[in-house]
Design a protein around this motif. Sequence first.
Motif, PDB file in Angstrom:
ATOM      1  N   LYS A  25      33.725  28.531  41.440  1.00  0.00           N
ATOM      2  CA  LYS A  25      32.710  29.454  41.955  1.00  0.00           C
ATOM      3  C   LYS A  25      33.358  30.705  42.542  1.00  0.00           C
ATOM      4  CE  LYS A  25      28.446  27.041  42.967  1.00  0.00           C
ATOM      5  NZ  LYS A  25      27.462  26.745  44.007  1.00  0.00           N
ATOM      6  N   LYS A  26      34.431  30.500  43.325  1.00  0.00           N
ATOM      7  CA  LYS A  26      35.120  31.640  43.926  1.00  0.00           C
ATOM      8  C   LYS A  26      35.720  32.522  42.842  1.00  0.00           C
ATOM      9  CE  LYS A  26      38.846  32.903  46.989  1.00  0.00           C
ATOM     10  NZ  LYS A  26      40.182  32.547  47.428  1.00  0.00           N
ATOM     11  N   ALA A  27      36.313  31.885  41.827  1.00  0.00           N
ATOM     12  CA  ALA A  27      36.926  32.642  40.740  1.00  0.00           C
ATOM     13  C   ALA A  27      35.869  33.424  39.967  1.00  0.00           C
ATOM     14  CB  ALA A  27      37.676  31.691  39.796  1.00  0.00           C
ATOM     15  N   PHE A  28      34.694  32.822  39.788  1.00  0.00           N
ATOM     16  CA  PHE A  28      33.635  33.511  39.055  1.00  0.00           C
ATOM     17  C   PHE A  28      33.144  34.730  39.843  1.00  0.00           C
ATOM     18  CE2 PHE A  28      29.092  33.946  37.790  1.00  0.00           C
ATOM     19  CZ  PHE A  28      29.323  34.334  36.482  1.00  0.00           C
ATOM     20  N   GLY A  29      33.001  34.574  41.159  1.00  0.00           N
ATOM     21  CA  GLY A  29      32.614  35.714  41.989  1.00  0.00           C
ATOM     22  C   GLY A  29      33.629  36.838  41.899  1.00  0.00           C
ATOM     23  N   ASN A  30      34.907  36.498  41.914  1.00  0.00           N
ATOM     24  CA  ASN A  30      35.953  37.514  41.765  1.00  0.00           C
ATOM     25  C   ASN A  30      35.915  38.154  40.384  1.00  0.00           C
ATOM     26  OD1 ASN A  30      36.920  37.185  44.340  1.00  0.00           O
ATOM     27  ND2 ASN A  30      38.456  35.654  43.760  1.00  0.00           N
TER      28      ASN A  30
ATOM     29  N   ALA B  39      39.974  31.485  23.711  1.00  0.00           N
ATOM     30  CA  ALA B  39      40.538  31.323  25.054  1.00  0.00           C
ATOM     31  C   ALA B  39      39.525  30.927  26.108  1.00  0.00           C
ATOM     32  CB  ALA B  39      41.266  32.597  25.492  1.00  0.00           C
ATOM     33  N   GLY B  40      38.426  30.313  25.685  1.00  0.00           N
ATOM     34  CA  GLY B  40      37.503  29.764  26.662  1.00  0.00           C
ATOM     35  C   GLY B  40      36.400  30.718  27.048  1.00  0.00           C
ATOM     36  N   TYR B  41      35.532  30.252  27.923  1.00  0.00           N
ATOM     37  CA  TYR B  41      34.354  31.005  28.328  1.00  0.00           C
ATOM     38  C   TYR B  41      34.343  31.169  29.830  1.00  0.00           C
ATOM     39  CZ  TYR B  41      32.948  30.149  23.596  1.00  0.00           C
ATOM     40  OH  TYR B  41      32.918  30.114  22.226  1.00  0.00           O
ATOM     41  N   LEU B  42      34.135  32.408  30.286  1.00  0.00           N
ATOM     42  CA  LEU B  42      34.274  32.714  31.698  1.00  0.00           C
ATOM     43  C   LEU B  42      33.008  32.370  32.477  1.00  0.00           C
ATOM     44  CD1 LEU B  42      36.283  36.003  31.339  1.00  0.00           C
ATOM     45  CD2 LEU B  42      37.114  33.763  31.969  1.00  0.00           C
ATOM     46  N   ALA B  43      32.719  31.083  32.551  1.00  0.00           N
ATOM     47  CA  ALA B  43      31.609  30.590  33.360  1.00  0.00           C
ATOM     48  C   ALA B  43      31.967  29.181  33.811  1.00  0.00           C
ATOM     49  CB  ALA B  43      30.313  30.571  32.563  1.00  0.00           C
ATOM     50  N   PRO B  44      31.933  28.908  35.119  1.00  0.00           N
ATOM     51  CA  PRO B  44      32.268  27.560  35.588  1.00  0.00           C
ATOM     52  C   PRO B  44      31.284  26.529  35.070  1.00  0.00           C
ATOM     53  CG  PRO B  44      31.360  28.901  37.367  1.00  0.00           C
ATOM     54  CD  PRO B  44      31.608  29.823  36.216  1.00  0.00           C
ATOM     55  N   ALA B  45      31.749  25.304  34.887  1.00  0.00           N
ATOM     56  CA  ALA B  45      30.922  24.246  34.301  1.00  0.00           C
ATOM     57  C   ALA B  45      29.657  24.006  35.105  1.00  0.00           C
ATOM     58  CB  ALA B  45      31.739  22.953  34.207  1.00  0.00           C
ATOM     59  N   GLU B  46      29.765  24.077  36.438  1.00  0.00           N
ATOM     60  CA  GLU B  46      28.599  23.823  37.282  1.00  0.00           C
ATOM     61  C   GLU B  46      27.514  24.861  37.020  1.00  0.00           C
ATOM     62  OE1 GLU B  46      27.407  23.524  42.012  1.00  0.00           O
ATOM     63  OE2 GLU B  46      29.502  23.480  41.400  1.00  0.00           O
TER      64      GLU B  46
END
Length: 279
Positions: A4-9, A33-40
């Motif tokens: 969550k913190k990383a997503f906010g940043n 290389a993945g998707y920039l959204a946390p699983a939650e």
Amino acid sequence: EIEKKAFGNYLRLGNQTPPDEIKALTVSNDPQAGYLAPAEMSTEFIRDLVEYSPIRSIASVRSITSSSVKYPKRTGVTNARWEGETEESEESAPTFGQLEVVPHKLTTFTDVSNELLNDSGGTAEAEVRMALAEDFGKKEGTAFVNGTGSGQPEGLMTHADVPETINGSTSALSADKLIELMYALPAMYRNAGTWMMNGTTLGVIRKLTDGDGNFLWQPSFQAGQPETLLGRPVIEAVDMPDYESGSFPIIFGDFSAYRIVDRLAMSILSDPYTQARKG
């Protein structure tokens, strides 16, 4: 919490986000290389969509990771025959085809001010999620009911093979025709059937009575139990047509046969440039 913190940043910094936080955001080992959204967030996103798209609550929903899903489809049955004691059996074989469901891409963007990102006290992620969930949920709900099937899902009201029962009057909804519509279905579908209509039509339905003055529509007297019409549950879908001449305002069936396929790989990109001059 790390995600969550990383997503906010990431919302604040975009591509300038430190590499270790980009790693925390990767929830799918995708070639890109993945998707920039946390699983939650992905889980909550789908949960929020249910509130805006009631079709999901009655349809069959599955998630895939490939570009499409293929269903085997039986197009014919065997041909059994009555035979005498010494007669030989005749061979017959069922025929099969294949039905492919290809997920379609739904995209949008939302502008978030720098002030909101910096002064929101950590709520910016929730604001973005709700903005997206409301927009995606409304667009999905419309497509699940009236989608053309070209570049978007095929809606329940679109398929040419869905039969209809004609009311026969533009001024009064016939209770007899509702019964006729219900019993036009085979018993195995009818006994698992659900009525679907918009609020305007539901307002007309609630006034219908039988010959003894009993209302056909029955309210729910128990928590968690749906309202019923002729003994089957009713759901309200805002995207259904209004009750008017030439329209089909009511649909009844076992909607578990309607497949919703989610390719659960939500991708979020931060664009710190387009609206930078406006903050």
